[in-house]
Design a protein around this motif. Structure first.
Motif, PDB file in Angstrom:
ATOM      1  N   MET A 117       0.885 -33.627 -51.000  1.00 37.22           N
ATOM      2  CA  MET A 117       1.539 -32.061 -50.798  1.00 37.22           C
ATOM      3  C   MET A 117       1.572 -30.898 -50.062  1.00 37.22           C
ATOM      4  O   MET A 117       2.751 -30.212 -49.998  1.00 37.22           O
ATOM      5  N   LYS A 118       0.072 -31.139 -48.609  1.00 33.99           N
ATOM      6  CA  LYS A 118       1.439 -30.707 -47.000  1.00 33.99           C
ATOM      7  C   LYS A 118       3.150 -30.423 -47.113  1.00 33.99           C
ATOM      8  O   LYS A 118       3.519 -29.855 -46.458  1.00 33.99           O
ATOM      9  N   VAL A 119       3.245 -32.516 -47.253  1.00 30.72           N
ATOM     10  CA  VAL A 119       4.500 -32.999 -47.003  1.00 30.72           C
ATOM     11  C   VAL A 119       6.224 -32.214 -47.417  1.00 30.72           C
ATOM     12  O   VAL A 119       6.411 -31.621 -47.003  1.00 30.72           O
ATOM     13  N   VAL A 120       5.693 -31.954 -49.161  1.00 26.97           N
ATOM     14  CA  VAL A 120       6.034 -31.326 -49.787  1.00 26.97           C
ATOM     15  C   VAL A 120       6.422 -29.460 -49.625  1.00 26.97           C
ATOM     16  O   VAL A 120       7.500 -29.197 -50.353  1.00 26.97           O
ATOM     17  N   ALA A 121       5.130 -29.191 -49.965  1.00 27.44           N
ATOM     18  CA  ALA A 121       4.967 -27.783 -48.794  1.00 27.44           C
ATOM     19  C   ALA A 121       5.954 -27.289 -47.600  1.00 27.44           C
ATOM     20  O   ALA A 121       6.440 -26.468 -48.066  1.00 27.44           O
ATOM     21  N   ALA A 122       5.592 -27.859 -46.927  1.00 27.70           N
ATOM     22  CA  ALA A 122       7.078 -27.822 -45.880  1.00 27.70           C
ATOM     23  C   ALA A 122       8.090 -27.924 -46.063  1.00 27.70           C
ATOM     24  O   ALA A 122       8.922 -27.521 -45.531  1.00 27.70           O
ATOM     25  N   PRO A 158      16.211 -30.211 -44.002  1.00 26.80           N
ATOM     26  CA  PRO A 158      15.460 -30.363 -42.956  1.00 26.80           C
ATOM     27  C   PRO A 158      15.432 -31.886 -42.676  1.00 26.80           C
ATOM     28  O   PRO A 158      15.749 -32.667 -44.046  1.00 26.80           O
ATOM     29  N   SER A 159      14.780 -32.326 -41.981  1.00 23.71           N
ATOM     30  CA  SER A 159      14.664 -33.523 -40.928  1.00 23.71           C
ATOM     31  C   SER A 159      13.447 -33.840 -41.229  1.00 23.71           C
ATOM     32  O   SER A 159      12.666 -32.787 -41.021  1.00 23.71           O
ATOM     33  N   ALA A 160      13.176 -34.954 -40.202  1.00 14.68           N
ATOM     34  CA  ALA A 160      11.764 -35.101 -40.732  1.00 14.68           C
ATOM     35  C   ALA A 160      11.266 -34.480 -39.393  1.00 14.68           C
ATOM     36  O   ALA A 160      10.177 -34.103 -39.474  1.00 14.68           O
ATOM     37  N   ASP A 161      11.691 -34.384 -38.191  1.00 10.57           N
ATOM     38  CA  ASP A 161      11.765 -33.396 -36.937  1.00 10.57           C
ATOM     39  C   ASP A 161      11.283 -32.268 -37.334  1.00 10.57           C
ATOM     40  O   ASP A 161      10.328 -31.744 -37.155  1.00 10.57           O
ATOM     41  N   ASP A 162      11.775 -32.255 -38.483  1.00 11.51           N
ATOM     42  CA  ASP A 162      11.749 -29.947 -39.209  1.00 11.51           C
ATOM     43  C   ASP A 162      10.648 -30.392 -39.951  1.00 11.51           C
ATOM     44  O   ASP A 162       9.936 -28.901 -39.644  1.00 11.51           O
ATOM     45  N   ASP A 171       5.437 -41.586 -42.996  1.00  8.84           N
ATOM     46  CA  ASP A 171       5.736 -43.178 -44.700  1.00  8.84           C
ATOM     47  C   ASP A 171       5.706 -41.545 -45.334  1.00  8.84           C
ATOM     48  O   ASP A 171       6.614 -41.559 -46.856  1.00  8.84           O
ATOM     49  N   ARG A 172       5.029 -40.890 -45.577  1.00 11.17           N
ATOM     50  CA  ARG A 172       5.363 -39.810 -46.330  1.00 11.17           C
ATOM     51  C   ARG A 172       6.272 -38.683 -46.498  1.00 11.17           C
ATOM     52  O   ARG A 172       6.833 -38.948 -47.084  1.00 11.17           O
ATOM     53  N   ILE A 173       6.378 -38.479 -45.305  1.00  9.91           N
ATOM     54  CA  ILE A 173       8.205 -37.563 -44.582  1.00  9.91           C
ATOM     55  C   ILE A 173       9.048 -38.619 -44.955  1.00  9.91           C
ATOM     56  O   ILE A 173      10.076 -37.857 -45.736  1.00  9.91           O
ATOM     57  N   GLU A 174       9.282 -39.575 -44.562  1.00 13.26           N
ATOM     58  CA  GLU A 174      10.203 -40.526 -45.026  1.00 13.26           C
ATOM     59  C   GLU A 174      10.459 -40.864 -46.884  1.00 13.26           C
ATOM     60  O   GLU A 174      11.679 -40.544 -46.949  1.00 13.26           O
ATOM     61  N   LEU A 175       9.261 -40.688 -47.055  1.00 16.04           N
ATOM     62  CA  LEU A 175       9.577 -41.303 -49.143  1.00 16.04           C
ATOM     63  C   LEU A 175       9.964 -39.413 -49.279  1.00 16.04           C
ATOM     64  O   LEU A 175      11.117 -39.964 -49.924  1.00 16.04           O
ATOM     65  N   LEU A 176      10.158 -38.327 -48.899  1.00 17.57           N
ATOM     66  CA  LEU A 176      10.189 -37.527 -50.058  1.00 17.57           C
ATOM     67  C   LEU A 176      12.010 -37.422 -49.082  1.00 17.57           C
ATOM     68  O   LEU A 176      12.327 -37.478 -50.168  1.00 17.57           O
ATOM     69  N   LEU A 177      12.301 -37.601 -48.083  1.00 16.49           N
ATOM     70  CA  LEU A 177      13.409 -37.003 -47.485  1.00 16.49           C
ATOM     71  C   LEU A 177      13.901 -37.881 -48.028  1.00 16.49           C
ATOM     72  O   LEU A 177      15.209 -37.795 -48.832  1.00 16.49           O
TER      73      LEU A 177
END
Length: 116
Positions: free
Chosen positions: A1-6, A18-22, A37-43
């Motif tokens: 959830m925090k990745v989605v919020a970001a 937004p990129s993974a670094d962002d 892993d979660r960031i890459e999945l979301l992106l």
């Protein structure tokens, strides 16, 4: 959830892609750990998609989710033209107030927050 919020914060801030670094920078700014892993999945899931269309599709899916049984009992008499009993409505509002109070105290006990 925090990745989605970001991700949503980045998009609302004007970054349409937004990129993974962002996302890591946003999460790091509030002291939250970034799960690569979660960031890459979301992106990968949102790549090339418009955020407003994703939100609209999510709302449609949520509309079909059952939300509980209390509302159906009160909706039936109203639909039939019979007035809903006032004591039952007052009791329902008291229950809702108690539920709201309990939610706040549960969060304090468990220590949950958006970025945990």
């Amino acid at each position: 959830m925090k990745v989605v919020a970001a991700y949503l914060l980045a998009v609302l801030g004007g970054n349409t892609s937004p990129s993974a670094d962002d996302l890591k920078n946003i999460l790091g700014s509030v002291g939250a750990e970034a799960d690569d892993d979660r960031i890459e999945l979301l992106l990968s899931e949102v790549k090339g998609k418009d955020i407003t269309e994703l939100i609209a599709a999510g709302r449609e899916k949520l509309a079909s989710v059952p939300t509980g049984g209390g509302a159906a009992a009160f909706a039936a008499p109203a639909a039939a033209g019979a007035p809903a009993p006032a004591p039952a409505a007052a009791a329902e509002s008291k229950k809702e107030e108690k539920v709201e109070e309990n939610e706040d105290s549960d969060d304090d006990i468990i220590g949950l927050s958006l970025f945990d």
